[in-house]
Design a protein around this motif. Structure first.
Motif, PDB file in Angstrom:
ATOM      1  N   SER A 121       0.802  -1.220   0.000  1.00 45.43           N
ATOM      2  CA  SER A 121       0.000   0.000   0.000  1.00 45.43           C
ATOM      3  C   SER A 121       0.838   1.275   0.000  1.00 45.43           C
ATOM      4  CB  SER A 121      -0.948   0.013   1.199  1.00 45.43           C
ATOM      5  OG  SER A 121      -0.212   0.055   2.396  1.00 45.43           O
ATOM      6  N   SER A 122       2.092   1.187   0.311  1.00 48.06           N
ATOM      7  CA  SER A 122       2.961   2.363   0.309  1.00 48.06           C
ATOM      8  C   SER A 122       3.806   2.363  -0.964  1.00 48.06           C
ATOM      9  CB  SER A 122       3.861   2.352   1.538  1.00 48.06           C
ATOM     10  OG  SER A 122       4.791   3.401   1.455  1.00 48.06           O
ATOM     11  N   ALA A 123       3.691   3.411  -1.740  1.00 50.61           N
ATOM     12  CA  ALA A 123       4.409   3.480  -3.014  1.00 50.61           C
ATOM     13  C   ALA A 123       5.925   3.494  -2.804  1.00 50.61           C
ATOM     14  CB  ALA A 123       3.976   4.717  -3.788  1.00 50.61           C
ATOM     15  N   GLU A 124       6.387   4.199  -1.765  1.00 54.50           N
ATOM     16  CA  GLU A 124       7.824   4.261  -1.507  1.00 54.50           C
ATOM     17  C   GLU A 124       8.376   2.889  -1.125  1.00 54.50           C
ATOM     18  OE1 GLU A 124       8.271   7.145   1.538  1.00 54.50           O
ATOM     19  OE2 GLU A 124       7.475   8.766   0.307  1.00 54.50           O
ATOM     20  N   LEU A 125       7.681   2.211  -0.219  1.00 51.51           N
ATOM     21  CA  LEU A 125       8.146   0.885   0.186  1.00 51.51           C
ATOM     22  C   LEU A 125       8.052  -0.113  -0.956  1.00 51.51           C
ATOM     23  CD1 LEU A 125       6.641   0.554   3.763  1.00 51.51           C
ATOM     24  CD2 LEU A 125       9.027   0.857   3.138  1.00 51.51           C
ATOM     25  N   ARG A 126       7.011  -0.004  -1.769  1.00 49.78           N
ATOM     26  CA  ARG A 126       6.853  -0.908  -2.905  1.00 49.78           C
ATOM     27  C   ARG A 126       8.010  -0.724  -3.884  1.00 49.78           C
ATOM     28  NH1 ARG A 126       1.592   0.000  -4.123  1.00 49.78           N
ATOM     29  NH2 ARG A 126       2.153   1.791  -5.383  1.00 49.78           N
ATOM     30  N   HIS A 127       8.425   0.533  -4.125  1.00 48.65           N
ATOM     31  CA  HIS A 127       9.542   0.807  -5.025  1.00 48.65           C
ATOM     32  C   HIS A 127      10.849   0.245  -4.467  1.00 48.65           C
ATOM     33  CE1 HIS A 127      11.914   2.807  -8.056  1.00 48.65           C
ATOM     34  NE2 HIS A 127      12.636   3.386  -7.108  1.00 48.65           N
ATOM     35  N   LYS A 128      11.074   0.432  -3.164  1.00 48.25           N
ATOM     36  CA  LYS A 128      12.285  -0.105  -2.540  1.00 48.25           C
ATOM     37  C   LYS A 128      12.298  -1.629  -2.564  1.00 48.25           C
ATOM     38  CE  LYS A 128      13.230   3.716   0.588  1.00 48.25           C
ATOM     39  NZ  LYS A 128      13.348   4.144   1.985  1.00 48.25           N
ATOM     40  N   PHE A 129      11.130  -2.221  -2.342  1.00 50.67           N
ATOM     41  CA  PHE A 129      11.030  -3.674  -2.345  1.00 50.67           C
ATOM     42  C   PHE A 129      11.310  -4.236  -3.738  1.00 50.67           C
ATOM     43  CE2 PHE A 129       8.613  -7.701  -2.127  1.00 50.67           C
ATOM     44  CZ  PHE A 129       9.288  -8.269  -1.058  1.00 50.67           C
ATOM     45  N   LYS A 130      10.810  -3.583  -4.775  1.00 51.51           N
ATOM     46  CA  LYS A 130      11.098  -4.020  -6.145  1.00 51.51           C
ATOM     47  C   LYS A 130      12.584  -3.890  -6.447  1.00 51.51           C
ATOM     48  CE  LYS A 130       6.694  -3.108  -8.408  1.00 51.51           C
ATOM     49  NZ  LYS A 130       6.001  -2.258  -9.397  1.00 51.51           N
ATOM     50  N   LYS A 131      13.192  -2.838  -5.932  1.00 51.34           N
ATOM     51  CA  LYS A 131      14.615  -2.620  -6.144  1.00 51.34           C
ATOM     52  C   LYS A 131      15.438  -3.731  -5.486  1.00 51.34           C
ATOM     53  CE  LYS A 131      17.323   1.521  -6.413  1.00 51.34           C
ATOM     54  NZ  LYS A 131      17.545   2.857  -5.881  1.00 51.34           N
ATOM     55  N   ILE A 132      15.027  -4.151  -4.298  1.00 52.84           N
ATOM     56  CA  ILE A 132      15.717  -5.230  -3.602  1.00 52.84           C
ATOM     57  C   ILE A 132      15.556  -6.538  -4.359  1.00 52.84           C
ATOM     58  CG2 ILE A 132      15.670  -6.658  -1.521  1.00 52.84           C
ATOM     59  CD1 ILE A 132      15.006  -4.082   0.036  1.00 52.84           C
ATOM     60  N   LEU A 133      14.359  -6.795  -4.871  1.00 50.94           N
ATOM     61  CA  LEU A 133      14.114  -8.034  -5.610  1.00 50.94           C
ATOM     62  C   LEU A 133      14.889  -8.089  -6.913  1.00 50.94           C
ATOM     63  CD1 LEU A 133      10.316  -8.756  -5.136  1.00 50.94           C
ATOM     64  CD2 LEU A 133      12.251  -9.974  -4.164  1.00 50.94           C
ATOM     65  N   LEU A 134      15.128  -6.939  -7.524  1.00 47.07           N
ATOM     66  CA  LEU A 134      15.909  -6.916  -8.754  1.00 47.07           C
ATOM     67  C   LEU A 134      17.404  -7.021  -8.482  1.00 47.07           C
ATOM     68  CD1 LEU A 134      14.006  -4.174 -10.779  1.00 47.07           C
ATOM     69  CD2 LEU A 134      13.961  -6.641 -11.134  1.00 47.07           C
ATOM     70  N   CYS A 135      17.775  -7.078  -7.208  1.00 48.45           N
ATOM     71  CA  CYS A 135      19.178  -7.237  -6.774  1.00 48.45           C
ATOM     72  C   CYS A 135      20.078  -6.131  -7.298  1.00 48.45           C
ATOM     73  CB  CYS A 135      19.716  -8.597  -7.176  1.00 48.45           C
ATOM     74  SG  CYS A 135      18.822  -9.962  -6.437  1.00 48.45           S
ATOM     75  N   GLY A 136      19.584  -4.935  -7.338  1.00 46.31           N
ATOM     76  CA  GLY A 136      20.408  -3.801  -7.708  1.00 46.31           C
ATOM     77  C   GLY A 136      20.644  -3.658  -9.202  1.00 46.31           C
ATOM     78  N   ARG A 137      20.033  -4.490 -10.019  1.00 48.11           N
ATOM     79  CA  ARG A 137      20.200  -4.355 -11.461  1.00 48.11           C
ATOM     80  C   ARG A 137      19.457  -3.119 -11.937  1.00 48.11           C
ATOM     81  NH1 ARG A 137      18.160  -9.931 -13.623  1.00 48.11           N
ATOM     82  NH2 ARG A 137      16.962  -9.783 -11.730  1.00 48.11           N
ATOM     83  N   PRO A 138      20.109  -2.320 -12.734  1.00 52.68           N
ATOM     84  CA  PRO A 138      19.400  -1.139 -13.247  1.00 52.68           C
ATOM     85  C   PRO A 138      18.356  -1.551 -14.283  1.00 52.68           C
ATOM     86  CG  PRO A 138      21.579  -1.287 -14.213  1.00 52.68           C
ATOM     87  CD  PRO A 138      21.491  -2.376 -13.176  1.00 52.68           C
ATOM     88  N   GLU A 139      17.319  -0.770 -14.357  1.00 53.92           N
ATOM     89  CA  GLU A 139      16.311  -1.035 -15.365  1.00 53.92           C
ATOM     90  C   GLU A 139      16.883  -0.695 -16.729  1.00 53.92           C
ATOM     91  OE1 GLU A 139      12.684   0.980 -14.532  1.00 53.92           O
ATOM     92  OE2 GLU A 139      12.631   0.263 -12.456  1.00 53.92           O
ATOM     93  N   ARG A 140      16.599  -1.547 -17.675  1.00 55.86           N
ATOM     94  CA  ARG A 140      17.119  -1.331 -19.016  1.00 55.86           C
ATOM     95  C   ARG A 140      16.169  -0.436 -19.786  1.00 55.86           C
ATOM     96  NH1 ARG A 140      18.938  -7.489 -20.396  1.00 55.86           N
ATOM     97  NH2 ARG A 140      20.479  -7.624 -18.745  1.00 55.86           N
ATOM     98  N   ALA A 141      16.766   0.548 -20.416  1.00 52.48           N
ATOM     99  CA  ALA A 141      15.978   1.467 -21.219  1.00 52.48           C
ATOM    100  C   ALA A 141      16.380   1.310 -22.675  1.00 52.48           C
ATOM    101  CB  ALA A 141      16.206   2.899 -20.762  1.00 52.48           C
ATOM    102  N   ILE A 142      15.412   1.289 -23.525  1.00 51.26           N
ATOM    103  CA  ILE A 142      15.677   1.185 -24.956  1.00 51.26           C
ATOM    104  C   ILE A 142      15.600   2.595 -25.523  1.00 51.26           C
ATOM    105  CG2 ILE A 142      14.856   0.254 -27.132  1.00 51.26           C
ATOM    106  CD1 ILE A 142      13.707  -2.065 -25.529  1.00 51.26           C
TER     107      ILE A 142
END
Length: 153
Positions: A121-142
């Motif tokens: 329910s918290s956007a900030e925590l959800r973003h941090k949690f996704k970042k942790i799950l991605l293991c620090g990999r940057p998002e790829r941009a085309i």
């Protein structure tokens, strides 16, 4: 191994049992549910009383945080609390006995699910949690790249 009708030894004293159930089971559940709903109603009433237009976009975050918490406590411990409260008021123990033996530990499920709902329910925590799950990999941009064609002459 514990017997199916295991009760803490303090529950042998009826007054202590009643205090424990009311103070640590019934009151917290009612307080959490009713104060969460009262918070939403208070915001709606304040906007209505001030004759202001209610913008759902501004209060969407609050609603998305309060409603799941209320729903967790309505789904898991609330039915158990109602049956126990009715038994304290004089309902026969045989009526809700089978349900109570199954639902005795339902309040623990609310405690286990609560962190998941808080992160969701918290956007900030959800973003941090996704970042942790991605293991620090940057998002790829085309993005388009420019290439230079040099013609050899």
């Amino acid at each position: 191994m514990l017997a199916p009708n295991y009760m803490p030894c303090g529950f042998a004293n009826n007054a202590l049992k009643t205090y424990e159930i009311i103070a640590h089971t019934i009151l917290p559940t009612f307080i959490i549910v009713f104060s969460s709903i009262a918070l939403l109603l208070r915001v709606f009433w304040h906007k209505y009383r001030m004759k202001q237009q209610f913008h759902w976009r501004r209060y969407r975050v609050m609603v998305m945080q309060v409603l799941p918490i209320s729903c967790i406590f309505l789904i898991f411990p609330f039915p158990y609390v109602i049956v126990v409260l009715l038994q304290i008021c004089g309902l026969s123990a045989a009526i809700g006995g089978a349900f109570l033996s199954i639902a005795r530990f339902s309040s623990y499920y609310a405690l286990l699910i609560f962190p998941i709902i808080a992160v969701g329910s918290s956007a900030e925590l959800r973003h941090k949690f996704k970042k942790i799950l991605l293991c620090g990999r940057p998002e790829r941009a085309i993005a388009p790249t420019m290439t230079f064609n040099r013609q050899m002459t």
